[in-house]
Scaffold this motif. Sequence first.
Motif, PDB file in Angstrom:
ATOM      1  N   ASP A 243      25.458  82.440 -32.588  1.00 11.66           N
ATOM      2  CA  ASP A 243      24.544  82.429 -33.738  1.00 11.66           C
ATOM      3  C   ASP A 243      23.332  81.555 -33.483  1.00 11.66           C
ATOM      4  OD1 ASP A 243      25.894  84.151 -35.624  1.00 11.66           O
ATOM      5  OD2 ASP A 243      27.470  82.633 -35.593  1.00 11.66           O
TER       6      ASP A 243
ATOM      7  N   PHE B  61      19.839  83.606 -33.575  1.00 11.32           N
ATOM      8  CA  PHE B  61      19.114  83.298 -34.820  1.00 11.32           C
ATOM      9  C   PHE B  61      17.709  83.907 -34.894  1.00 11.32           C
ATOM     10  CE2 PHE B  61      16.672  80.585 -37.671  1.00 11.32           C
ATOM     11  CZ  PHE B  61      17.501  80.503 -38.779  1.00 11.32           C
ATOM     12  N   PRO B  62      16.886  83.761 -33.862  1.00  9.31           N
ATOM     13  CA  PRO B  62      15.525  84.315 -33.968  1.00  9.31           C
ATOM     14  C   PRO B  62      15.516  85.814 -34.230  1.00  9.31           C
ATOM     15  CG  PRO B  62      15.685  82.851 -32.079  1.00  9.31           C
ATOM     16  CD  PRO B  62      17.075  83.029 -32.602  1.00  9.31           C
TER      17      PRO B  62
ATOM     18  N   GLN C  92      18.026  87.422 -35.722  1.00 12.61           N
ATOM     19  CA  GLN C  92      18.652  87.662 -37.032  1.00 12.61           C
ATOM     20  C   GLN C  92      17.671  87.468 -38.173  1.00 12.61           C
ATOM     21  OE1 GLN C  92      21.860  84.878 -36.804  1.00 12.61           O
ATOM     22  NE2 GLN C  92      23.248  86.290 -35.766  1.00 12.61           N
ATOM     23  N   VAL C  93      16.774  86.483 -38.034  1.00 15.92           N
ATOM     24  CA  VAL C  93      15.879  86.205 -39.158  1.00 15.92           C
ATOM     25  C   VAL C  93      14.641  87.089 -39.140  1.00 15.92           C
ATOM     26  CG1 VAL C  93      16.648  83.839 -39.437  1.00 15.92           C
ATOM     27  CG2 VAL C  93      14.715  84.318 -37.948  1.00 15.92           C
ATOM     28  N   LYS C  94      14.312  87.626 -37.959  1.00 19.24           N
ATOM     29  CA  LYS C  94      13.133  88.484 -37.888  1.00 19.24           C
ATOM     30  C   LYS C  94      13.603  89.849 -37.457  1.00 19.24           C
ATOM     31  CE  LYS C  94       8.695  86.403 -37.191  1.00 19.24           C
ATOM     32  NZ  LYS C  94       7.814  85.784 -36.236  1.00 19.24           N
TER      33      LYS C  94
ATOM     34  N   ARG D  83      17.823  80.083 -26.706  1.00 26.24           N
ATOM     35  CA  ARG D  83      17.304  80.424 -28.031  1.00 26.24           C
ATOM     36  C   ARG D  83      15.787  80.624 -27.983  1.00 26.24           C
ATOM     37  NH1 ARG D  83      18.666  76.119 -32.316  1.00 26.24           N
ATOM     38  NH2 ARG D  83      17.091  74.912 -31.211  1.00 26.24           N
TER      39      ARG D  83
ATOM     40  N   GLN E  87      13.624  85.275 -28.014  1.00 31.19           N
ATOM     41  CA  GLN E  87      12.626  85.999 -28.814  1.00 31.19           C
ATOM     42  C   GLN E  87      11.455  86.490 -27.969  1.00 31.19           C
ATOM     43  OE1 GLN E  87      10.698  83.388 -31.657  1.00 31.19           O
ATOM     44  NE2 GLN E  87      11.622  81.587 -30.753  1.00 31.19           N
TER      45      GLN E  87
END
Lengths: 375, 587
Positions: A102, A106-107, A109-111, A156, A160
């Motif tokens: 996660d 994360f990058p 998942q949020v975008k 991380r 992206q």
Amino acid sequence: MIKVTNLSKRFVTDRGEVKAVVGVTFDVPKGAFFTLLGPSGCGKSTTLRCLAGLEKPEQGEIIIGDTVMYSSEKGISVPPDRRDAGMVFQSYAIWPHMKVFDNVAFPLQVKSKGLNSAQIREKVKKTLELVRMEGYEDRPATQLSGGQQQRVAMARALLQEPRVLLMDEPLSNLDAKLREQMRVEVRDLVHRLGLTTVYVTHDQLEAFAMSTKIAVMFEGRIVQIGTPWEIYTQPANKFVAVADFVGLANFFEGKVVGGVGASGRGTIETTMGTLECTVPEGMSTGGKVLISARPEVVQVSREKPSGGGAIMLGEVERAIFLGEYFDVRIRIGAETVRARLGPYFEVKDGDKLYVQIAGSSCSVMRSESVASAKQ
Amino acid sequence: MTAFASLRGALSTREGWAGLLSSRRFVLVLVTIVVGALALIPLFFLVWDSFKDVRIGNIFDPSLTNFTLKNFRDVAADPRAFMMLGNSFIFAFASMTVAFLFGGGIAFIVERTNAPLRNVAYGLMFIPLIMPGMIKAVAWVLLLSPQMGLLNKLWFAISGSADPVFQAYSLPAMVWVEGLSMSPLTFLMLGAALRTMDPSLEEAAYTAGSGRARVLFRITLPLMTPALAGIGLLQFVRGLETFEVPLLMGMPAGIPVFSTQIYWIVREVSPPEYGIGFIYGLTVIVLAMAGLLLYQKMMGRAGQYATVTGKGYRPRLIDIGRWRWAATGFILFFLFCAVILPFLVLLYSSFLPFYQVPSARAWSALTLQNYQELFTRPDIVMALKNTAILSSIVSVGAVLMATMVSWMVVRLRTKASRILDGLVFVPYAIPGIAMGFAFMIVFLSFPNPIYGTIWILVLCYFTSFLPTATRFTHAGVAQIKAELEEASAVSGANLLTTLRRIVIPLMLPSLVAGALYIFLLTVKVMSAAAILFTPKTIVVATMLFQLWNQGSIPQVGSLSVLIIMAGTILTIVSRKLSQRRAIVAEV
């Protein structure tokens, strides 16, 4: 790729206003590894945080790619979540309540970039392979060592596929051995991916080993930009050349006495004798200069050497054996010169030695540029 | 830039409203407006109306004329006012003294002596905090009442006399119960002050040749003076504000204090004397604010004296020899009075068909009927339901709002966030009874669907407990490194996503602990509900009072036992989650 123009940032603290960044300007070409190097409090981290959008400067312009990210003139300030910059933090900033997966995912998942969860899983897997952390997806973040956290933080930032990669002293919390290893690893990885990188460090060795270009910062200003070789051999002023920061150096005051020709070489009279050196552009006879000579270029012998350059007789004031070499201070008249002698030279305090400095291995600075560096 | 410009700026981006909500400045402005409105509008009405001739039928006069000092003159001409003022001060001061006797004594024993069992005191001293003031008052009336009080009955049996020694409806009895009630917090605060004192300051005096008594009076006590004064002041202010004990024990004896007098003239007298209520309300708010400001100043001084904050520096324990067991006995005596005795009386009464003193007949008549009634009697069921709704919304809402506030105060550190930090603490200085009265006036002043519903209670309690909630959330936010949030931002998450995915999950233990604490507080505190309640919006605190007035003592007992049980569970969970003594939110 990155264009920073006349960037300034102040902080208001309890003790008054602090000018953290003053009129900083630089360009980073695509694929370059650009390092901001300087002592703590010099404004390098603030500059990086302005690039990321985590700090808002008062003045200047930041362009990443073709997008104006910040411009005081046009009133533009793009928030950090829309700058498309990957960042690695000094503390790694690994979220302790998430698993490795996660943290890395994360990058994405949020975008929403139109990826389904299987595709995200695949990308995370590939990115973790890049940083040699494959198979760690389900590990809780709290069970990672410092080095592993550092790799996850890298993953991380890389996942992206950012336009630029920003790194804020990412290796400073690792132990010395691991730091040396990661230096090479990070540089090779970034190079392989062709990422444009801005890197912040106070460690000159790290900067030399990793960067294509270095900007040396002091008190909020950039004092010199150049390749690592240029920074070391041709320091722009006393600060860049100064002890504890970019290597050690001996300094002598001098005066240009003649012979500045088309070659740029001139004759300089110093307290250490007369030297033939490359003189800064626009310097003419009579100009005052400061000469720096690294300890490793100072030649020492027991017999009087032949040949040119400044040759003086001195007395060993203090010789410290450091294993790899002797760190020797030699007194010549009112001056003290530091030199490095091989471990088999067997020097002791009080020895009389000849000191020879070749003009070609010195760098010459204008005296006024020294004053402007506030030394 | 103004809020308006940032609104326009945010709306012009393609994210529209979602973008607006993730703009830091906009959220900051919005939260500041909400917090400011809740804190200042009731206060404004109270001040405005103090200078107006307000009565039923003419509750709000927005005109800039008709200002009058009539209300002040009415108060000045009322002899009851000065009696009330005197009662309030004596009651508050005496209660504080009792609290210092117990709380300070136990703190000294626990922190500085070698009395046995002292280390379990920290766990036990939390128990009295669970019991709402109303329940403590009820229990002590059952113990001290002149005719049926059990302690008087015991006296009659022992001495053969028919003259009661205890008088429940009297100032000393009120002081006794309120003092017991304040003792645990006094203990926690004084204990903390003793613990943070640098032991080497005392050790230096010992090595300089001073004896134990000399060190105590020359070094320890002077060093503790700011903390003692500060804590004493805070408890004095709390004593001025308190409602339940004076309501149950003072009102029947004609001993009014601020809170009960406001309640009386607003809810019991017909027509209500709002004008006098405004002045009383303002007076108690001004006193409380002055007290709290002074308290903060003193604790700042105390903080300068406290040089050691880490663990491992335990001050020298004093060997009190033979008195060790007496010291432990003192702690047990306190717990017996503050918890065991009141609980046993309530437990006993909860099994009775109707209240009577213990006898063979009483023991044979024991029944579970009162517990059945908790789930069958319509008014009790409604009170339980209302309380559950009220407490759930207030606790969750206050903690979520407090999270936003704390995040802005702790993280942004701008001028606006400092204003927010100040605003959010304003309700802390407004006693519950004054807050309830102010909300009542606000919502009587214009037509609205809120007055008379549970929602006015929700708003009022939310406002009152927001400062308490921020004590939990400030600590929670401060624990999170800023880089964890910045990493989220550079990963492409906007403000709301960062709050939802990073900040709130990381703070969850403090948030749950805070929510449970406020849930319990909402159940316990009666004052605002007493002013605002209607038959439809009755909550358990007001229900207890109603049952008491009806003489339904066994039902008071069963409802109290239920509340104490639920409160104990909530407190244990909350404490397990927060695990930090530092968060001591004072009621």
